[in-house]
Design an enzyme around this catalytic site. Structure first.
Site, short mmCIF file in Angstrom:
data_model
loop_
_atom_site.label_atom_id
_atom_site.label_comp_id
_atom_site.label_asym_id
_atom_site.label_seq_id
_atom_site.Cartn_x
_atom_site.Cartn_y
_atom_site.Cartn_z
N ASP A 362 -7.60 -15.47 -34.40
CA ASP A 362 -7.84 -16.48 -34.11
C ASP A 362 -6.70 -17.40 -35.53
O ASP A 362 -7.58 -17.93 -36.21
CB ASP A 362 -9.72 -17.05 -34.21
N THR A 363 -5.52 -17.43 -34.78
CA THR A 363 -4.92 -18.34 -35.67
C THR A 363 -3.93 -18.67 -34.82
O THR A 363 -3.67 -18.24 -33.40
CB THR A 363 -4.69 -17.41 -36.61
N THR A 364 -2.55 -19.07 -35.81
CA THR A 364 -1.73 -19.92 -34.14
C THR A 364 -0.25 -20.22 -34.85
O THR A 364 -0.11 -19.39 -36.34
CB THR A 364 -1.69 -21.50 -33.42
#
Length: 546
Positions: A362-364
């Site tokens: 969960d990162t971008t």
């Protein structure tokens, strides 16, 4: 893509990529576009990133003589102590990127929050290197927040299908606060799905306040006061004094060479050291001659991954607290010694406390290159989000305390003011003094492994960015070899016969979500965004200066 595009942005969210592309078309530079896109990412992917998160921005501005990394890691609040959770440990994730504690106190709720750096980094980057006014940088995100967003397939997947891996379920995070319950759930109590509309009016109002007050209002002013009151009322570790004392860490990137190219990446506690160490090891092998994702390729690359993981676990942490032996870890001689052990078919062993849970991804990421050759490649995140949304503010806080080691005396142990390790490694590949590839990825502890494979795909196998980011990947951050379902069994069966544990993912795409831009010698730009994260690359003709 316009035939003569001279600028490009690649991001995991079409809305964010479009916002950055519009900035470029209006004459903004790479920094303007990246930060505008980042703020939009926090609106349309509010559990992947946001103004209360952390990350690293790798910035290259050749005409200004600038090449630096702005690290904005999540810092442990000053009220934390090394032994505060030592009696609560239940297990360590299989890949070594987090701990499971009784009551999930480090994972969900007010004690899971580290002091965030994202907003300060966005604002400082614009102040130092941008050409647009800060209010104009915020405008696309405000407009997006006013309109809300439609749930995309990857958001749906993470909300509704993402496994908990022994951690708190995603639904519990989304519903932890009243704002989350109002925004992310249908009237029947189920989590919203693809095509549903999400709107958080408080987020739009907060962004308006930030557009006018800059980062100061968040770290020293009225918003800091609201945050402090909420934390104090709910047993949070963070206080206004943590926000007031937070500082960015800025410096030159680290370097290595790989088959004649120069590779620049970020410093600890980021994941650049893992990436560069693996490249050093793999330079000793004829990977192109072995063949992409062939049996021996899988074995060699996975052993390099394991060694980098072992070294990370033992040595890599916040350099202000831990003496990280970079000279040895990045030594070509050390890499040659490791390569000799791999050639002799020795198996590295990654020690784990216990468990069998993996780190959620969960990162971008956003990567931009403008017509003047300026490059920004930035990975930013909430970690595993805390679920906490202060009433009236609209944004979710990071949950980065889950990664710290609750056992005192270790490289990753809790300490007041300490930055957590992260696998983030936004990187640039140079041919001589000319940048040829800019890339990075979200993906938890798998980030360095995904970025590594895209670099190998492009340099050893001459893949385009689209091919390189979409090719089947694998990872070995434990003693298991994790593979995606598109890698055939005939490639892995000989490894299983040799005693390797092979774990086949049912997913088509897994193990980070790389995004990359390639710059050819004639200036032609091409880009690739990981399909699993709805990634998109937009090439544009950059407008005249605003």
């Amino acid at each position: 893509m316009p035939a003569k595009s001279d600028a490009m942005i690649c991001a995991a969210q079409p809305e964010a990529a479009e916002a950055g592309a519009r900035v470029l078309r209006q004459g903004g530079n790479a920094v303007d576009a990246a930060m505008a896109a980042a703020l939009v990412q926090g609106v349309v992917d509010p559990q992947m990133c946001g103004i209360a998160g952390f990350g690293t921005a790798h910035i290259y501005l050749p005409k200004q003589g600038v090449h630096e990394c702005i690290d904005f890691h999540g810092n442990t609040p000053m009220s934390a102590t090394p032994e505060m959770w030592s009696n609560l440990i239940e297990g360590e994730t299989q890949d070594g990127f987090g701990f499971i504690l009784k009551g999930h106190v480090n994972d969900l709720g007010y004690q899971s929050i580290t002091t965030p750096g994202s907003l300060l980094a966005y604002h400082q980057a614009i102040s130092d290197y941008g050409t647009f006014d800060w209010a104009d940088i915020c405008a696309p995100a405000i407009k997006q927040a006013d309109n809300g967003f439609i749930v995309r397939p990857h958001v749906d997947f993470w909300w509704n299908q993402g496994a908990s891996y022994g951690r708190v379920n995603v639904g519990d995070r989304l519903g932890f606060s009243q704002t989350g319950r109002d925004a992310y759930f249908r009237p029947d109590g189920s989590i919203k799905r693809t095509g549903d509309h999400v709107q958080i009016p408080d987020m739009a109002e907060t962004l308006r306040r930030i557009a006018q007050g800059g980062a100061d209002i968040f770290y020293h002013g009225e918003i800091a006061d609201q945050i402090d009151a909420d934390m104090a009322a709910n047993g949070g570790l963070m206080r206004k004094s943590d926000l007031e004392s937070y500082e960015l860490v800025r410096g030159e990137p680290m370097w290595t060479t790989y088959r004649g190219r120069r590779i620049a990446s970020n410093r600890p506690p980021g994941g650049g050291v893992q990436l560069l160490e693996m490249l050093n090891i793999l330079e000793n092998f004829d990977l192109a001659g072995i063949g992409h994702n062939e049996t021996e390729y899988l074995r060699i690359v996975s052993e390099a991954m394991k060694q980098a993981t072992i070294d990370k676990d033992a040595h890599v942490g916040d350099p202000a607290f831990v003496d990280v032996p970079l000279d040895r870890l990045l030594s070509k001689d050390y890499a040659t010694d490791v390569a000799k052990r791999i050639t002799a078919r020795e198996k590295a062993s990654v020690e784990r406390y216990q468990g069998g849970m993996a780190e959620p991804k969960d990162t971008t990421h956003v990567v931009v290159r403008d017509r003047d050759g300026n490059i920004v490649t930035m990975t930013h995140s909430l970690g595993m989000p805390s679920g906490v949304i202060t009433d009236g503010l609209g944004f979710m806080y990071n949950g980065c305390m889950a990664v710290f080691d609750p056992r005192p005396g270790r490289a990753g142990s809790v300490a007041p003011g300490k930055s957590r390790f992260t696998s983030l490694c936004p990187s640039i590949v140079f041919d001589g003094d000319e940048p040829r590839i800019a890339l990075g990825a979200p993906g938890g502890t798998q980030i360095a492994m995904g970025v590594l494979q895209v670099i190998l795909n492009m340099l050893d196998f001459d893949m385009s960015p689209v091919e390189a980011t979409a090719a089947p990947r694998f990872s070995s951050t434990s003693n298991a070899l994790d593979i995606t379902n598109r890698i055939p069994s005939y490639a892995t069966e000989p490894l299983e016969a040799e005693g390797y544990q092979v774990v086949r993912s049912p997913l088509t795409f897994a193990f980070a979500a790389p995004h990359a831009i390639k710059i050819d010698t004639d200036g032609t730009l091409s880009g690739g965004g990981d399909p699993s994260h709805d990634g998109v690359a937009l090439g544009v003709i950059q407008g005249s200066a605003a």
